[in-house]
Write a protein that holds these residues in place. Structure first.
Motif, short mmCIF file in Angstrom:
data_model
loop_
_atom_site.label_atom_id
_atom_site.label_comp_id
_atom_site.label_asym_id
_atom_site.label_seq_id
_atom_site.Cartn_x
_atom_site.Cartn_y
_atom_site.Cartn_z
N UNK A 30 0.84 -1.21 0.00
CA UNK A 30 0.00 0.00 0.00
C UNK A 30 0.87 1.26 0.00
N UNK A 31 1.94 1.21 0.78
CA UNK A 31 2.84 2.36 0.84
C UNK A 31 3.51 2.60 -0.50
N UNK A 503 -13.02 12.61 10.72
CA UNK A 503 -12.26 12.59 9.48
C UNK A 503 -11.46 11.30 9.35
N UNK A 504 -11.28 10.87 8.12
CA UNK A 504 -10.47 9.69 7.83
C UNK A 504 -9.33 10.05 6.90
N UNK A 505 -8.46 9.06 6.66
CA UNK A 505 -7.34 9.28 5.76
C UNK A 505 -7.84 9.63 4.37
N UNK A 506 -7.15 10.56 3.73
CA UNK A 506 -7.53 10.94 2.37
C UNK A 506 -7.09 9.88 1.36
N UNK A 507 -5.97 9.24 1.60
CA UNK A 507 -5.42 8.30 0.62
C UNK A 507 -5.64 6.83 0.99
N UNK A 508 -5.94 6.57 2.26
CA UNK A 508 -5.95 5.19 2.72
C UNK A 508 -7.29 4.81 3.34
#
Length: 793
Positions: A30-31, A503-508
Motif C-alpha cells: 500500500x505504501x 475525518x479519515x485518511x484521504x489516501x488510505x
C-alpha cells in the motif's frame, strides 16, 4: 476500573505474531502503491497587491518514490480561480529539498482570488510527485479603470420564479462610459455573454438552480483592454443540509454504549453550528449540537430494531429527518477519551460477542504493533505505550481471525504544543521607520533552518492561511478540513479532537488495504525536461552548435543531425528576473533562415494542472459587489500611486510609461526600477547609459540597455535563483515607504540554546504586524509567530 497495559505483555515474553503476515505485507504494498510526499512552500503572505514581489521558500520534507536529492527544479505558477487561467509561471532551483525564489506580480493583473501552484520536476505515472497549492487574494494599489457594481434587483418568488441581477458600470468619476462594454457571466451551468446599454447597465434574468455547490454569479466586465471581476451570492431556496454520522470505532452495536460523532454542512461544504433533536422511534430522547466547525458528538446505547433519527433546529433548511446507521447485533465498540496523545494512548473496549482478536497500531504504511488479545470481561480499559510509533496521525484497528476490521480509531501520537521557538522584539509598539531588534531562540532539537517573514497582519487572511505544522500533519494527510478560526489547526487541541472523530485518511482505507496486490505497486517514474529543435528551410544534414547566452556568459550546446537538443539544468540557471537567449553559432541576420523551437514540459504540465487541481478551500457564498472593494486603503499605499497610468492591461512585461525597451526606469527619487513607484507612475523616466542610480540603496552605474534581435536570438524561460530581499532604513524622509512585507529571510540557521539576532525597520504603514517563523529542524517541522504594533508619529 483498572487499566491493562499492553507494554507489560511484551516484557514477560509474549512475542508479536503476524511478523510476516499478509496485513503487514499489504501495508508495505500500500505504501508503494500510494506514496505520499510533503512539499510545503512558505509564502511571505497570502494577500498581495499588483506589482508586489512574492517571496517564498520551498521545503520538500518527505519523499515519495524519488529521493529528495533527485528533485532539482520547482515550478511555481499563478492561476486565477474564477476561470482557471494560467497567468504566468517560473522555475527555481532545488538543492537537497530546499528552493528559494520570488515572483513579481504584474501591475496589470486584475484583483480577485488566485492560487500559487508549486510542484517539482519528478513524476509518478505522469503526474508530479510533490504538489503544493497556496490560495491568495490580489488587491490593487490603484483605482480600477472603471467602476463596476452588481446587485440583486429582484429575488425569485412565486410569481416571477427568476432572479433579476443588475450590472452597472461607470467611469471613475461616475459618468457614462463612452460605449457599451462586454459582460460575461457564469451561474451554475449557465455561461453567457451580453453588453451593457447606453447607460452602462445590463439586467440579467436567471432561473434558480437547486443544490448548487457554489451559489455565486460570477461576472467579467471588459472595456477596451481593461477587465474587472465581480460576483454576487444569490439567495438559495431551502435545501437539505449535508449530515453524516460517525460511530466511534465504526459501528453502533446493540446494547453497547458508544460515542457518535456527527457533522453538519451546507451545500457549499461550509460547517453549520446548530442544535438538533435526537429521536428514537419518532420520540425525542436528547438534544444535541455541533460546534463552529460543524462537528458534534453524543452518547447512545442503541437497541436492535429501533429507528434513530436527527431533526435539525434550523429555519434555513428543508425540514428533514436524518437517519443514523442501523446497529449491528454483535460487535465491538472502541472509545478513546483523548485522541491527542503524547507517549501513551488509552482505550475503552466493549464487546458483546468477540473475545479474541488482534490489535494493530499503524498508519496504513507501516505496522508499529501487531498483537493478539483476549478480553476476560465485556468492558475493559487498555493503555498502549507509543515508544515505537513516530509522531503524527496513527490508527488503531482491531481485526478478527479473518482479518476483518471490528473497530478502528485515528489518533495523534507524540503531540507536542510546546513553544519551539522563542520570538522576542525589543518593543511591542514602534513608530514609523523605527528600527526593530528581533531575537530568535530554538528550544527543541539541535538546529533548524527557517524562513522568516514580518508582514502587515491584514495581509494574512485566516481562511487562506497555511503553516508547515498543520499542513504536514493534517492537511496533507486528511480529507478537506474546516477552516480553523485561529488560523493554525495544529496548535488547537479542541479542533484536533473534533476532526479526528469524524475525518479519515484521504489516501488510505481499510478496504483499499485489503484489496491491494503486488501488481499495484508498479509505477512509471520520469521527470519534466526542456528540449529544443532547430528548424531550417533546408534539411539539416550535420549537427549544429547552439549558443546559450545569460548576461555575458555563453555556453555551447550541440544538436543532433536533425537539429534536436536537450537543455540541462546548468544550461538554464539564471540570476533572478534575467533572461536566457539561444542562437545558432555563426549565424548572421542576413543569412538566418532558422528557428529554434523550445519544448517546455513544465508549461505543458501547468496547462494540465490548472484544470485538474481543485481549489483547496470551501466555496464561501460571499460577494464582491463593487470592484473597488479590493483596492488598498490610502494608509497602505503611496498617494502617488493614484497617478499610475497603465497603457496596456494585458502587458505583463513592464513596458509602460517611463521605461526603456528593457523595462528599466528611474523614479523621481533616482531609484532604478523602484519598487514603490511601479512602471507607469507619472514622474518615472528611462535611465541614461552611464548614469548613476540607486539600486537597493547603493549608487550604481547603469550599463545601458541592449535589445536582442528577435530574428536571431530566441528567448528561453530559465531556472532562476533567489532574489535577495532589500532592507532599507528609509533615511530619505520624502521617499514614501508603503511596504507590507518589511522583512523576509529565506534560510536562517538556528541552534539550540543560542540566540539569533536580526534587525530591520518599520515602514510608513501603521497597525498590527505579524512575525512568522517556520521551517525544519533536524527531527521535525517547526512554526512560531509573534505580533507588534506600529503607530504614527
Amino acid at each position: 476500573m483498572r487499566f491493562l497495559i499492553l507494554y507489560f505483555l511484551f516484557c514477560f515474553g509474549l512475542q508479536t505474531t503476524f511478523a510476516q503476515n499478509s496485513i503487514e505485507q499489504k501495508m508495505a504494498w500500500y505504501a508503494l502503491a500510494k506514496p505520499t510526499s510533503n512539499l510545503f512552500v512558505h509564502f511571505d503572505k497570502n494577500v498581495y497587491s499588483n506589482n508586489e514581489t512574492s517571496y517564498f521558500t520551498g521545503y520538500l520534507i518527505k519523499e515519495a518514490k524519488t529521493e529528495v536529492a533527485k528533485h532539482t527544479i520547482m515550478s511555481v505558477a499563478l492561476i486565477r480561480d474564477v476561470d482557471s487561467t494560467l497567468l504566468f509561471e517560473d522555475k527555481f532551483l532545488i538543492n537537497e529539498g530546499l528552493a528559494f525564489g520570488s515572483l513579481v506580480l504584474p501591475d496589470s493583473i486584475p484583483t480577485g482570488n488566485y492560487r500559487f501552484l508549486a510542484y517539482t520536476d519528478r513524476l509518478i505515472n505522469g503526474m508530479p510527485e510533490a504538489i503544493f497549492i497556496q490560495n491568495i487574494t490580489i488587491k490593487s494599489s490603484i483605482d480600477p479603470a472603471f467602476k463596476a457594481n452588481i446587485k440583486l434587483a429582484e429575488a425569485a418568488n412565486a410569481e416571477s420564479k427568476s432572479y433579476k441581477v443588475l450590472i452597472a458600470a461607470t467611469t471613475r468619476d461616475d459618468r457614462f462610459l463612452p460605449k457599451p462594454i462586454k459582460v460575461s457571466y457564469k451561474y451554475g451551468n449557465v455561461r453567457k455573454n451580453t453588453l451593457t446599454d447606453a447607460s452602462g447597465q445590463s439586467l440579467i434574468t436567471l432561473t434558480p438552480q437547486n443544490n448548487l455547490a457554489d451559489p455565486n454569479i460570477y461576472v467579467k466586465l471588459k472595456s477596451e483592454k481593461d477587465s474587472s471581476f465581480i460576483n454576487l451570492a444569490l439567495p438559495q431556496t431551502k435545501n437539505k443540509a449535508l449530515v453524516k454520522f460517525y460511530p466511534e470505532g465504526g459501528n453502533m452495536v446493540a446494547g453497547l454504549s458508544s460515542t457518535i460523532g456527527w457533522e453538519a454542512k451546507d451545500q457549499q461544504q461550509m460547517p453549520l453550528a446548530l442544535k438538533a433533536f435526537l429521536y428514537k422511534n419518532k420520540k425525542v430522547i436528547d438534544t444535541i449540537e455541533t460546534s463552529s466547525y460543524g462537528i458534534g458528538k453524543f452518547n447512545l446505547t442503541p437497541e436492535i430494531g429501533a429507528d434513530y433519527t436527527v431533526k435539525l433546529v434550523h429555519s434555513g433548511f428543508i425540514d428533514t429527518l436524518y437517519h443514523l446507521p442501523m446497529p449491528i447485533e454483535k460487535g465491538l465498540t472502541l472509545n478513546m477519551q483523548n485522541a491527542i496523545a503524547k507517549d501513551t494512548v488509552r482505550l475503552n473496549l466493549k464487546s458483546n460477542g468477540f473475545k479474541k482478536f488482534t490489535i494493530l497500531v499503524h498508519n496504513f504504511r507501516t505496522s508499529f504493533l501487531t498483537t493478539p488479545f483476549e478480553m476476560d470481561r465485556d468492558n475493559i480499559n487498555i493503555k498502549i505505550p507509543l515508544s515505537d510509533v513516530p509522531k503524527g496521525l496513527t490508527t488503531i484497528t482491531i481485526i478478527d481471525s479473518l482479518n476483518r476490521p471490528l473497530a478502528e480509531r485515528m489518533f495523534f501520537a507524540h503531540y507536542d504544543n510546546a513553544e519551539k521557538i522563542s520570538i522576542t522584539t525589543d518593543q511591542k509598539i514602534y513608530k514609523q521607520r523605527e528600527k526593530i531588534n528581533l531575537k530568535l531562540k530554538l528550544n527543541v532539537d539541535k538546529n533548524a533552518l527557517v524562513s522568516i517573514a514580518c508582514i502587515q497582519n491584514n495581509r494574512l487572511e485566516i481562511k487562506k492561511m497555511t503553516d508547515i505544522e498543520s499542513y504536514s500533519y493534517l492537511n496533507n494527510e486528511l480529507s478537506s478540513l474546516p477552516i480553523n478560526v485561529k488560523g493554525n489547526g495544529y496548535k488547537d487541541i479542541n479542533y484536533l479532537e473534533q476532526i479526528l472523530l469524524v475525518k479519515g485518511w484521504r489516501r488510505y482505507t481499510w478496504q483499499g488495504l485489503q484489496a491491494i496486490n503486488y501488481t499495484d505497486t508498479t509505477a512509471t517514474l520520469d521527470s519534466l525536461k526542456m528540449s529544443g529543435q532547430v528548424t531550417k528551410r533546408k534539411e539539416i544534414k550535420d549537427s549544429l552548435i547552439i549558443a546559450s547566452m545569460i548576461n555575458e556568459r555563453i555556453k555551447l550546446i550541440k544538436t543532433t543531425n536533425k537539429g534536436l537538443f536537450n537543455l540541462n539544468i546548468e544550461d538554464l540557471i539564471a540570476p533572478p528576473e534575467k533572461k536566457i537567449y539561444l542562437f545558432v553559432n555563426g549565424a548572421t541576420k542576413a543569412s538566418y533562415p532558422t528557428k529554434i523551437l523550445i519544448h517546455d514540459d513544465f508549461t505543458t504540465m501547468n496547462q494540465k494542472l490548472t484544470k485538474s487541481t481543485a481549489i483547496e478551500q470551501p466555496i464561501l457564498p460571499s460577494s464582491l459587489q463593487n470592484n473597488a472593494e479590493l483596492v488598498l486603503k490610502n494608509d497602505e499605499k503611496s498617494i502617488r500611486l493614484k497617478e499610475v497610468v497603465i497603457r496596456n492591461k494585458n502587458d505583463f512585461s513592464f513596458n509602460g510609461t517611463g521605461a526603456n525597451a528593457c523595462g528599466d526606469y528611474v523614479c523621481s527619487y533616482n531609484n532604478l526600477n523602484c519598487r514603490n513607484h511601479p512602471n507607469g507612475t507619472i514622474g518615472n523616466h528611462p535611465p541614461i547609459t552611464g548614469g548613476t542610480y540607486n539600486v537597493n540603496g547603493i549608487p550604481t552605474l547603469y550599463q545601458g540597455c541592449t535589445v536582442v534581435d528577435q530574428k536571431i536570438f530566441f528567448l528561453v524561460k530559465g531556472i532562476h535563483l533567489q532574489k535577495e530581499f532589500y532592507m532599507s532604513d528609509y533615511k530619505d524622509p520624502l521617499e514614501p515607504a508603503f511596504f507590507s512585507t518589511i522583512y523576509w529571510n529565506y534560510a536562517t540557521v538556528l541552534n539550540t540554546g543560542k540566540e539569533t539576532e536580526l534587525s530591520f525597520y518599520t515602514s510608513d504603514i501603521t497597525g498590527k504586524f505579524r512575525i512568522v517563523v517556520q521551517g525544519i529542524t533536524n527531527k521535525d517541522v517547526i512554526y512560531a509567530e509573534d505580533f507588534f504594533e506600529v503607530k504614527g508619529k
